[in-house]
Enzyme design. Sequence first.
Site, PDB file in Angstrom:
ATOM      1  CB  CYS A 114      -5.884 -11.049   4.839  1.00  0.00           C
ATOM      2  SG  CYS A 114      -5.121  -9.821   3.762  1.00  0.00           S
ATOM      3  CG  HIS A 244      -4.346 -10.749   8.657  1.00  0.00           C
ATOM      4  ND1 HIS A 244      -3.242 -11.135   7.939  1.00  0.00           N
ATOM      5  CD2 HIS A 244      -4.819  -9.615   8.069  1.00  0.00           C
ATOM      6  CE1 HIS A 244      -3.057 -10.275   6.946  1.00  0.00           C
ATOM      7  NE2 HIS A 244      -4.002  -9.345   7.007  1.00  0.00           N
ATOM      8  CG  ASN A 274      -1.404  -7.385   5.234  1.00  0.00           C
ATOM      9  OD1 ASN A 274      -1.413  -8.604   5.101  1.00  0.00           O
ATOM     10  ND2 ASN A 274      -2.498  -6.654   5.217  1.00  0.00           N
TER      11      ASN A 274
HETATM   12  O1  UT7 Z   1      -5.276  -7.302   5.436  1.00  0.00           O
HETATM   13  C1  UT7 Z   1      -6.220  -6.289   5.286  1.00  0.00           C
HETATM   14  C2  UT7 Z   1      -5.566  -5.243   4.429  1.00  0.00           C
HETATM   15  N1  UT7 Z   1      -5.577  -3.895   4.818  1.00  0.00           N
HETATM   16  C3  UT7 Z   1      -5.600  -3.399   6.074  1.00  0.00           C
HETATM   17  O2  UT7 Z   1      -5.681  -4.032   7.069  1.00  0.00           O
HETATM   18  C4  UT7 Z   1      -5.498  -1.912   6.182  1.00  0.00           C
HETATM   19  C5  UT7 Z   1      -6.418  -1.347   7.226  1.00  0.00           C
HETATM   20  N2  UT7 Z   1      -6.263   0.083   7.298  1.00  0.00           N
HETATM   21  C6  UT7 Z   1      -5.157   0.678   7.815  1.00  0.00           C
HETATM   22  O3  UT7 Z   1      -4.244   0.013   8.283  1.00  0.00           O
HETATM   23  C7  UT7 Z   1      -5.115   2.183   7.865  1.00  0.00           C
HETATM   24  O4  UT7 Z   1      -6.365   2.699   7.466  1.00  0.00           O
HETATM   25  C8  UT7 Z   1      -3.997   2.765   6.958  1.00  0.00           C
HETATM   26  C9  UT7 Z   1      -2.649   2.480   7.573  1.00  0.00           C
HETATM   27  C10 UT7 Z   1      -4.055   2.196   5.559  1.00  0.00           C
HETATM   28  C11 UT7 Z   1      -4.144   4.273   6.881  1.00  0.00           C
HETATM   29  O5  UT7 Z   1      -4.152   4.839   8.184  1.00  0.00           O
HETATM   30  P1  UT7 Z   1      -5.243   5.940   8.575  1.00  0.00           P
HETATM   31  O6  UT7 Z   1      -4.932   6.363   9.947  1.00  0.00           O
HETATM   32  O7  UT7 Z   1      -6.595   5.342   8.318  1.00  0.00           O
HETATM   33  O8  UT7 Z   1      -4.890   7.098   7.589  1.00  0.00           O
HETATM   34  P2  UT7 Z   1      -5.824   7.782   6.469  1.00  0.00           P
HETATM   35  O9  UT7 Z   1      -6.128   6.840   5.367  1.00  0.00           O
HETATM   36  O10 UT7 Z   1      -6.962   8.432   7.170  1.00  0.00           O
HETATM   37  O11 UT7 Z   1      -4.874   8.905   5.946  1.00  0.00           O
HETATM   38  C12 UT7 Z   1      -4.529  10.007   6.750  1.00  0.00           C
HETATM   39  C13 UT7 Z   1      -3.663  10.938   5.925  1.00  0.00           C
HETATM   40  C14 UT7 Z   1      -4.283  11.300   4.582  1.00  0.00           C
HETATM   41  O12 UT7 Z   1      -3.968  12.642   4.310  1.00  0.00           O
HETATM   42  P3  UT7 Z   1      -5.068  13.785   4.544  1.00  0.00           P
HETATM   43  O13 UT7 Z   1      -6.226  13.425   3.672  1.00  0.00           O
HETATM   44  O14 UT7 Z   1      -5.395  13.765   6.006  1.00  0.00           O
HETATM   45  O15 UT7 Z   1      -4.338  15.032   4.122  1.00  0.00           O
HETATM   46  C15 UT7 Z   1      -3.566  10.412   3.598  1.00  0.00           C
HETATM   47  O16 UT7 Z   1      -3.482  10.970   2.305  1.00  0.00           O
HETATM   48  O17 UT7 Z   1      -2.423  10.308   5.616  1.00  0.00           O
HETATM   49  C16 UT7 Z   1      -2.196  10.333   4.212  1.00  0.00           C
HETATM   50  N3  UT7 Z   1      -1.467   9.133   3.833  1.00  0.00           N
HETATM   51  C17 UT7 Z   1      -0.136   9.054   3.915  1.00  0.00           C
HETATM   52  N4  UT7 Z   1       0.797   9.941   4.316  1.00  0.00           N
HETATM   53  C18 UT7 Z   1       2.084   9.526   4.300  1.00  0.00           C
HETATM   54  C19 UT7 Z   1      -1.966   7.961   3.389  1.00  0.00           C
HETATM   55  N5  UT7 Z   1      -0.957   7.092   3.158  1.00  0.00           N
HETATM   56  C20 UT7 Z   1       0.186   7.739   3.485  1.00  0.00           C
HETATM   57  C21 UT7 Z   1       1.538   7.393   3.486  1.00  0.00           C
HETATM   58  N6  UT7 Z   1       2.446   8.311   3.898  1.00  0.00           N
HETATM   59  N7  UT7 Z   1       1.966   6.166   3.110  1.00  0.00           N
END
Ligand code: UT7
Length: 317
Positions: A114, A244, A274
Amino acid sequence: MGAVVRGIGIYHPETVLTNSDIEKIVETTDEWITTRTGIKQRYILPKGSKLKASDFGSYAAMAALEKAGLTPGDIDGIICANINPDKQFPATACFIQAKIGAKKAFAFDVTAACAGFVYAANMAALLIDSGQCRNILVIGSEILSPVLDWTDRNTCILFGDAAGAVVFSAGPKERGILLSQLKSDGTQSEVLYLNLSGDEGRRGMFMDGKQVFKAAVTEITDIVRSTVAKGGYAVKDLDLLVMHQANVRIIGAIADKLELPPEKVVINVDRFGNTSSASIPLALHEADGQGRLKPGMLVALAAVGGGMSWGCNLMRW
Ligand code: UT7
């Protein structure tokens, strides 16, 4: 010489994938995606399409050349950033060179995920400043939807397909890219990567979202601060920060830390998702179209991605 932006062009497919569409593919909701990422929709390659990254890149390049009032024959070099190239080799930039007919241009790819556009823009600035080139096409071209794991809700909701191209031309030293800083930390390579070989039992994007989130906020904040300071400016002197586009919460957290008001920060991740190395030229194109980029403005471009790799270009528009 300064590497001055002379034209910006973009390309994205027509097909829109909304959050409601994704609700039918994996267990997720529009509400979750919107509140956690700010993404409402993304453009993706239609099923069965044979278009490659070089097709997207050449459409964006031709649009940028038209804006610049140049022809492919005026281009001395093409640098293409991407993470899903047409082929392992030759470079996607070589396919673009052939497709647009930029006969005198050398062409090579940059792999910095990215952060690829910021890396490639730095290379263009050095080639122009040295006198080796007058006009360089810097392209970010990404077709990610075919290589995502559409059973993994952690990653498939985030990405979109698009390309952006910028023509950098030789101009006065006090304009264009004033300075750049690039950084990498290969010890963090496991937190975000694409594996297409299947040797780990699964193909696709692998991501420790929380770790990437934290690294993105810390590294972008630090590199914007230090690049601006190296140029002899304060962060408040910035007229526009073009980051980005990964997540509105990342962008918002960085803007807060840098104490930049919303009008100084570009956001279009809500409509494109993204798009990896294409996100900065897409954002620049939109800001330009909205009249938010005016000659004389102090502008910073900043990105972070897999590697981890990150960087910042400080520009006098
Ligand atoms: O260009 C660089 C590429 N990547 C990035 O920039 C990504 C950077 N990271 C992020 O944007 C965030 O970490 C995410 C959007 C990917 C995730 O957000 P988060 O607030 O960090 O959520 P999390 O990973 O802590 O997940 C929270 C909960 C989990 O459930 P439990 O364990 O609390 O029961 C996940 O399983 O949300 C769940 N979850 C979802 N639920 C519904 C994860 N993905 C999803 C989804 N829909 N798509």
